[in-house]
Design an enzyme around this catalytic site. Structure first.
Site, PDB file in Angstrom:
ATOM      1  N   CYS A 128       0.830  -1.207   0.000  1.00  3.01           N
ATOM      2  CA  CYS A 128       0.000   0.000   0.000  1.00  3.01           C
ATOM      3  C   CYS A 128       0.871   1.266   0.000  1.00  3.01           C
ATOM      4  O   CYS A 128       1.478   1.579  -1.003  1.00  3.01           O
ATOM      5  CB  CYS A 128      -0.983  -0.044   1.169  1.00  3.01           C
ATOM      6  SG  CYS A 128      -2.424   1.027   0.944  1.00  3.01           S
ATOM      7  N   HIS A 186      -3.878  -5.124   0.032  1.00  3.15           N
ATOM      8  CA  HIS A 186      -3.540  -5.760   1.307  1.00  3.15           C
ATOM      9  C   HIS A 186      -3.591  -7.280   1.212  1.00  3.15           C
ATOM     10  O   HIS A 186      -4.675  -7.868   1.239  1.00  3.15           O
ATOM     11  CB  HIS A 186      -4.511  -5.289   2.386  1.00  3.15           C
ATOM     12  CG  HIS A 186      -4.269  -3.875   2.818  1.00  3.15           C
ATOM     13  ND1 HIS A 186      -3.609  -3.551   3.984  1.00  3.15           N
ATOM     14  CD2 HIS A 186      -4.584  -2.701   2.223  1.00  3.15           C
ATOM     15  CE1 HIS A 186      -3.530  -2.236   4.092  1.00  3.15           C
ATOM     16  NE2 HIS A 186      -4.118  -1.695   3.041  1.00  3.15           N
ATOM     17  N   GLU A 234      -2.895  -9.375   3.484  1.00  2.00           N
ATOM     18  CA  GLU A 234      -3.402  -9.935   4.751  1.00  2.00           C
ATOM     19  C   GLU A 234      -4.912  -9.788   4.863  1.00  2.00           C
ATOM     20  O   GLU A 234      -5.535 -10.362   5.759  1.00  2.00           O
ATOM     21  CB  GLU A 234      -2.720  -9.238   5.932  1.00  2.00           C
ATOM     22  CG  GLU A 234      -3.349  -7.939   6.399  1.00  2.00           C
ATOM     23  CD  GLU A 234      -3.211  -6.776   5.429  1.00  2.00           C
ATOM     24  OE1 GLU A 234      -3.859  -5.735   5.661  1.00  2.00           O
ATOM     25  OE2 GLU A 234      -2.462  -6.892   4.444  1.00  2.00           O
TER      26      GLU A 234
END
Length: 436
Positions: free
Chosen positions: A327, A411, A413
């Site tokens: 990001c 992202h 995750e």
């Protein structure tokens, strides 16, 4: 008062009353027109309940409108408040996630922003301490359509309204989030002011929204940790979906905290990494003294051009050890390599964004949260665009094998979101293995 009530009643239920196609766009109008527009907006965006006030106080068994969202385009949106009270400035963005509002509330990348949830029903699962993504809520406020009147989840420890009030975060509901989202999609992200203060006029709040800007503001220094610390927690076994974890801590990773989410650290730990988290201002020389196997540049809020010190740190580290940018980290890597970043019209915020991996042709449904992007045409020779966003074709991933570098604009995750992109952590592990 009667005239205003009649005007509001005639517009009640009109789907075009606050649509982006109505002539209430203040960005390309004269000041004289804006004055007329402002009055028109107060009428067009009012709810029926907000116009039924009188000099006599009447107790009602339901909550009435007691807050306003005033946007820089001149529109005023009466609403009902929950959480904290007061007046707050922020950039309004919309998030399309269907679940995971608590992870969104505690994502540091939302610092300085009002998050509008497009999913209309929020609060039904309450909140719990296990789903926190950082040490506090960093966003400016929450905008939703319906606030659940009850919570129903075995993990719930507190209702959403109480949770926000304790953390001094403002929230509003009973506002037309669909109409605001259409406006943001057409005109782009807008600065807004949330207020529950009756002493402030619409004109005062409008002036506040037009004299503040989020562009060029260093937001990562306000969300980063203040001193280095060790992270050891892996993903909880109850939630671990990858059963073939690596044994032991084979790699030492230094993670720059530009607003890092806990689940990024948990996923790295689950892949066999010993992690040292460091502040955003730690010099590159101090990081390299730790002799890490790799360096992670994390997610974070705001404009990458507003943090030249972070870009310089990235420049001094790349090429010396394997690096992984996520990001904000992806954007800082883009600038450090000589590329340019730009502000998107309304950004990407949600857990349902399709991304294509150009190396293998696979499509991932990803979790995203960013308002800036890297311009791939500005990157030097040798830098490979590895992923693209299928909604708008923007750059979603980079690699520079010669410098042992990889990055993702989204992202891996998730939290909240699907786990399609989790293998990216495995790619970072392989990058460090090759370097060894």
């Amino acid at each position: 008062m009667a005239t205003k009530a009649v005007a509001n009643l005639s517009l009640f239920g009109n789907p075009n009353a606050c649509s982006p196609n109505s002539p209430i766009r203040g960005r390309r109008t004269t000041q004289k027109t804006l004055k007329k527009v402002r009055v028109l907006n107060i009428i067009r965006c009012s709810s029926l309940s907000s116009s039924s006030s009188s000099s006599t106080t009447v107790d009602r068994p339901w909550k009435v409108s007691d807050a306003r969202l005033v946007l820089e385009d001149g529109s005023v949106w009466p609403a009902k408040s929950f959480g904290a009270t007061g007046t707050q400035l922020g950039e309004v963005v919309f998030n399309t996630s269907l679940t995971g509002y608590q992870e969104i509330l505690t994502d540091p990348s939302y610092a300085g922003q009002f998050v509008l949830m497009t999913n209309p029903h929020i609060g039904n699962t309450g909140v719990n301490l296990d789903d926190e993504e950082s040490r506090q809520c960093f966003l400016a406020g929450l905008v939703i359509r319906n606030l659940s009147i009850s919570t129903s989840n075995w993990r719930c420890t507190q209702p959403l309204g109480d949770y926000l009030a304790e953390r001094n975060i403002m929230g509003i509901y009973d506002v037309d989030t669909r109409a605001i989202t259409r406006r943001l999609r057409q005109d782009g992200s807008l600065i807004g002011v949330l207020s529950t203060e009756k002493t402030k006029t619409d004109e005062e709040l409008l002036e506040m929204s037009r004299t503040w800007d989020i562009v060029g503001v260093d937001l990562i220094s306000g969300v980063s940790c203040k001193a280095p610390y060790e992270w050891a927690d892996t993903a909880d076994s109850e939630w671990e979906f990858k059963k073939n974890e690596r044994d032991g801590k084979r790699f030492h990773v230094v993670a720059y905290d530009f607003g890092i989410k806990y689940n990024i650290l948990r996923r790295l730990a689950s892949y066999g990494c010993k992690i040292t988290v460091v502040p955003c201002t730690l010099p590159a020389s101090e990081t390299l003294k730790m002799q890490p196997d790799g360096v992670l540049f994390s997610n974070g809020p705001g404009d990458p051009s507003a943090v030249p010190y972070a870009v310089q740190t990235v420049k001094e580290i790349i090429g010396k050890v394997p690096v992984f940018g996520i990001c904000m980290g992806h954007q800082l890597l883009g600038q450090a390599l000589g590329g340019k970043t730009f502000k998107m019209k309304f950004g990407h915020h949600g857990g349902n964004h399709p991304v294509r991996n150009l190396r293998n042709g696979c499509v991932e449904i990803s979790a995203q949260n960013h308002n800036y992007a890297v311009d791939p045409a500005s990157l030097p020779e040798g830098v490979e665009v590895t992923h693209i966003n299928l909604n708008d074709g923007s750059c979603a991933g980079l690699a520079f094998p010669a410098m042992k570098l990889m990055s993702l604009q989204y992202h891996p995750e998730a939290s909240p979101g699907p786990h399609d992109s989790d293998p990216a952590f495995g790619e970072f592990i392989r990058l460090m293995e090759q370097a060894k």
